[in-house]
Design a protein around this motif. Sequence first.
Motif, PDB file in Angstrom:
ATOM      1  N   ALA A   5       6.655  13.194  -7.101  1.00  0.00           N
ATOM      2  CA  ALA A   5       5.713  14.306  -7.040  1.00  0.00           C
ATOM      3  C   ALA A   5       5.139  14.581  -8.424  1.00  0.00           C
ATOM      4  O   ALA A   5       5.817  14.447  -9.439  1.00  0.00           O
ATOM      5  CB  ALA A   5       6.406  15.560  -6.507  1.00  0.00           C
ATOM      6  N   MET A   6       3.847  14.930  -8.451  1.00  0.00           N
ATOM      7  CA  MET A   6       3.169  15.278  -9.694  1.00  0.00           C
ATOM      8  C   MET A   6       2.437  16.591  -9.501  1.00  0.00           C
ATOM      9  O   MET A   6       1.965  16.901  -8.397  1.00  0.00           O
ATOM     10  CB  MET A   6       2.172  14.187 -10.101  1.00  0.00           C
ATOM     11  CG  MET A   6       2.778  12.812 -10.302  1.00  0.00           C
ATOM     12  SD  MET A   6       1.577  11.579 -10.819  1.00  0.00           S
ATOM     13  CE  MET A   6       1.280  12.109 -12.505  1.00  0.00           C
ATOM     14  N   THR A   7       2.333  17.369 -10.567  1.00  0.00           N
ATOM     15  CA  THR A   7       1.600  18.634 -10.515  1.00  0.00           C
ATOM     16  C   THR A   7       0.355  18.526 -11.385  1.00  0.00           C
ATOM     17  O   THR A   7       0.373  17.893 -12.445  1.00  0.00           O
ATOM     18  CB  THR A   7       2.466  19.805 -11.010  1.00  0.00           C
ATOM     19  OG1 THR A   7       2.848  19.568 -12.374  1.00  0.00           O
ATOM     20  CG2 THR A   7       3.702  19.959 -10.153  1.00  0.00           C
ATOM     21  N   LEU A   8      -0.718  19.142 -10.928  1.00  0.00           N
ATOM     22  CA  LEU A   8      -1.977  19.143 -11.676  1.00  0.00           C
ATOM     23  C   LEU A   8      -2.518  20.560 -11.731  1.00  0.00           C
ATOM     24  O   LEU A   8      -2.646  21.219 -10.696  1.00  0.00           O
ATOM     25  CB  LEU A   8      -2.988  18.204 -11.025  1.00  0.00           C
ATOM     26  CG  LEU A   8      -4.309  17.991 -11.778  1.00  0.00           C
ATOM     27  CD1 LEU A   8      -4.823  16.586 -11.570  1.00  0.00           C
ATOM     28  CD2 LEU A   8      -5.372  18.991 -11.319  1.00  0.00           C
ATOM     29  N   GLU A   9      -2.836  21.009 -12.928  1.00  0.00           N
ATOM     30  CA  GLU A   9      -3.366  22.365 -13.122  1.00  0.00           C
ATOM     31  C   GLU A   9      -4.644  22.278 -13.944  1.00  0.00           C
ATOM     32  O   GLU A   9      -4.674  21.657 -15.014  1.00  0.00           O
ATOM     33  CB  GLU A   9      -2.347  23.232 -13.847  1.00  0.00           C
ATOM     34  CG  GLU A   9      -2.842  24.629 -14.176  1.00  0.00           C
ATOM     35  CD  GLU A   9      -1.858  25.408 -15.034  1.00  0.00           C
ATOM     36  OE1 GLU A   9      -2.215  26.506 -15.488  1.00  0.00           O
ATOM     37  OE2 GLU A   9      -0.736  24.901 -15.251  1.00  0.00           O
ATOM     38  N   VAL A  10      -5.730  22.881 -13.443  1.00  0.00           N
ATOM     39  CA  VAL A  10      -6.997  22.901 -14.171  1.00  0.00           C
ATOM     40  C   VAL A  10      -7.012  24.128 -15.074  1.00  0.00           C
ATOM     41  O   VAL A  10      -7.073  25.259 -14.603  1.00  0.00           O
ATOM     42  CB  VAL A  10      -8.194  22.932 -13.203  1.00  0.00           C
ATOM     43  CG1 VAL A  10      -9.509  22.999 -13.977  1.00  0.00           C
ATOM     44  CG2 VAL A  10      -8.177  21.714 -12.290  1.00  0.00           C
ATOM     45  N   THR A  11      -6.972  23.888 -16.388  1.00  0.00           N
ATOM     46  CA  THR A  11      -6.997  24.982 -17.352  1.00  0.00           C
ATOM     47  C   THR A  11      -8.421  25.496 -17.559  1.00  0.00           C
ATOM     48  O   THR A  11      -8.658  26.705 -17.597  1.00  0.00           O
ATOM     49  CB  THR A  11      -6.407  24.531 -18.696  1.00  0.00           C
ATOM     50  OG1 THR A  11      -5.078  24.035 -18.475  1.00  0.00           O
ATOM     51  CG2 THR A  11      -6.366  25.671 -19.686  1.00  0.00           C
ATOM     52  N   ALA A  23       0.826  -1.208   0.000  1.00  0.00           N
ATOM     53  CA  ALA A  23       0.000   0.000   0.000  1.00  0.00           C
ATOM     54  C   ALA A  23       0.857   1.253   0.000  1.00  0.00           C
ATOM     55  O   ALA A  23       1.878   1.327   0.676  1.00  0.00           O
ATOM     56  CB  ALA A  23      -0.906  -0.011   1.232  1.00  0.00           C
ATOM     57  N   LYS A  24       0.401   2.241  -0.814  1.00  0.00           N
ATOM     58  CA  LYS A  24       1.090   3.524  -0.865  1.00  0.00           C
ATOM     59  C   LYS A  24       0.088   4.631  -0.592  1.00  0.00           C
ATOM     60  O   LYS A  24      -1.111   4.445  -0.709  1.00  0.00           O
ATOM     61  CB  LYS A  24       1.746   3.697  -2.242  1.00  0.00           C
ATOM     62  CG  LYS A  24       2.835   2.665  -2.510  1.00  0.00           C
ATOM     63  CD  LYS A  24       3.504   2.886  -3.849  1.00  0.00           C
ATOM     64  CE  LYS A  24       4.592   1.841  -4.080  1.00  0.00           C
ATOM     65  NZ  LYS A  24       5.268   2.039  -5.389  1.00  0.00           N
ATOM     66  N   GLN A  25       0.606   5.770  -0.260  1.00  0.00           N
ATOM     67  CA  GLN A  25      -0.240   6.877   0.160  1.00  0.00           C
ATOM     68  C   GLN A  25      -0.018   8.074  -0.736  1.00  0.00           C
ATOM     69  O   GLN A  25       1.114   8.370  -1.139  1.00  0.00           O
ATOM     70  CB  GLN A  25       0.059   7.244   1.620  1.00  0.00           C
ATOM     71  CG  GLN A  25      -0.852   8.328   2.168  1.00  0.00           C
ATOM     72  CD  GLN A  25      -0.556   8.613   3.628  1.00  0.00           C
ATOM     73  OE1 GLN A  25       0.359   8.029   4.193  1.00  0.00           O
ATOM     74  NE2 GLN A  25      -1.316   9.500   4.246  1.00  0.00           N
ATOM     75  N   ALA A  26      -1.127   8.764  -1.067  1.00  0.00           N
ATOM     76  CA  ALA A  26      -1.045   9.980  -1.877  1.00  0.00           C
ATOM     77  C   ALA A  26      -1.317  11.177  -0.979  1.00  0.00           C
ATOM     78  O   ALA A  26      -2.327  11.218  -0.273  1.00  0.00           O
ATOM     79  CB  ALA A  26      -2.069   9.929  -3.008  1.00  0.00           C
ATOM     80  N   ASN A  27      -0.424  12.132  -0.995  1.00  0.00           N
ATOM     81  CA  ASN A  27      -0.578  13.362  -0.219  1.00  0.00           C
ATOM     82  C   ASN A  27      -0.796  14.529  -1.174  1.00  0.00           C
ATOM     83  O   ASN A  27      -0.076  14.675  -2.168  1.00  0.00           O
ATOM     84  CB  ASN A  27       0.662  13.619   0.642  1.00  0.00           C
ATOM     85  CG  ASN A  27       0.853  12.537   1.695  1.00  0.00           C
ATOM     86  OD1 ASN A  27      -0.099  12.130   2.351  1.00  0.00           O
ATOM     87  ND2 ASN A  27       2.082  12.058   1.838  1.00  0.00           N
ATOM     88  N   ILE A  28      -1.803  15.349  -0.877  1.00  0.00           N
ATOM     89  CA  ILE A  28      -2.160  16.473  -1.745  1.00  0.00           C
ATOM     90  C   ILE A  28      -1.824  17.776  -1.045  1.00  0.00           C
ATOM     91  O   ILE A  28      -2.157  17.979   0.118  1.00  0.00           O
ATOM     92  CB  ILE A  28      -3.659  16.434  -2.086  1.00  0.00           C
ATOM     93  CG1 ILE A  28      -4.002  15.123  -2.797  1.00  0.00           C
ATOM     94  CG2 ILE A  28      -4.045  17.616  -2.964  1.00  0.00           C
ATOM     95  CD1 ILE A  28      -5.482  14.933  -3.027  1.00  0.00           C
ATOM     96  N   SER A  29      -1.177  18.658  -1.775  1.00  0.00           N
ATOM     97  CA  SER A  29      -0.906  19.999  -1.267  1.00  0.00           C
ATOM     98  C   SER A  29      -1.590  21.004  -2.178  1.00  0.00           C
ATOM     99  O   SER A  29      -1.912  20.707  -3.322  1.00  0.00           O
ATOM    100  CB  SER A  29       0.604  20.271  -1.216  1.00  0.00           C
ATOM    101  OG  SER A  29       1.171  20.183  -2.514  1.00  0.00           O
TER     102      SER A  29
END
Length: 237
Positions: free
Chosen positions: A94-100, A70-76
Amino acid sequence: MRISGFASGMDIDSMVKELMNAKRTPLTKLSQQKTQLEWQQQQYRDINIKMVDFRNNKLFNSGLSGSIAAKQANISGNTAAVSAKAGSGAAAGAMTLEVTSLADAASVSSGVGIGAVDTTQSLSALKALGKINYVADGSGNLSFTFNGGTSTITLNENTDTLATMVTKINSTSSAKVNAFLDSATGKMSISSKISGASGSVSVDPGGLLDSFDLTLPAVGHDAIVKINGISINNPCK
């Protein structure tokens, strides 16, 4: 009748009681042993229940690969805008997500409404007032279609109102649209229940809805998000 110890000077009653108590001692011990065994039985039962629960729930789940790896996702950032869940095969990093842009649904709406209207009046009454226009058959029935005739709404001019018309549009599953009518302005809007570019709304001409001056369809758009700088289209909002 007898008087205890009157002749012999001995307390016969006390002696009998002591002898009876001595006789009861084995029975008392057996009763105590029975109680002790019942307590032990209850404790064994509790332990057995806990062992079964450990085997079925704790031990079984711990053996699953998803639990072991099991792995954990942390959101900032804006944690209310996005959620993430890491599977056992997720890569660390780490991954970045941007809503256009957000997704929206295709829709049509009135340019000029029919003016303030009582949505509880019958269609025939509103037609007599010059608010709406349509052609009904000999039984007072009329209909209009959506999306090239794939869905048909049938009304009766004497029993139906604009309010029931909106209800029938929204409850017709094949139409896949939501209708809204503002009684203060007489303007109507109809939007697709399917968000994104795949949803569509078109009202076939020649029916009651022509009275509402519905504009050309506004197409829907997919949401556009960027994940690590890569743009991805998604029909969901």
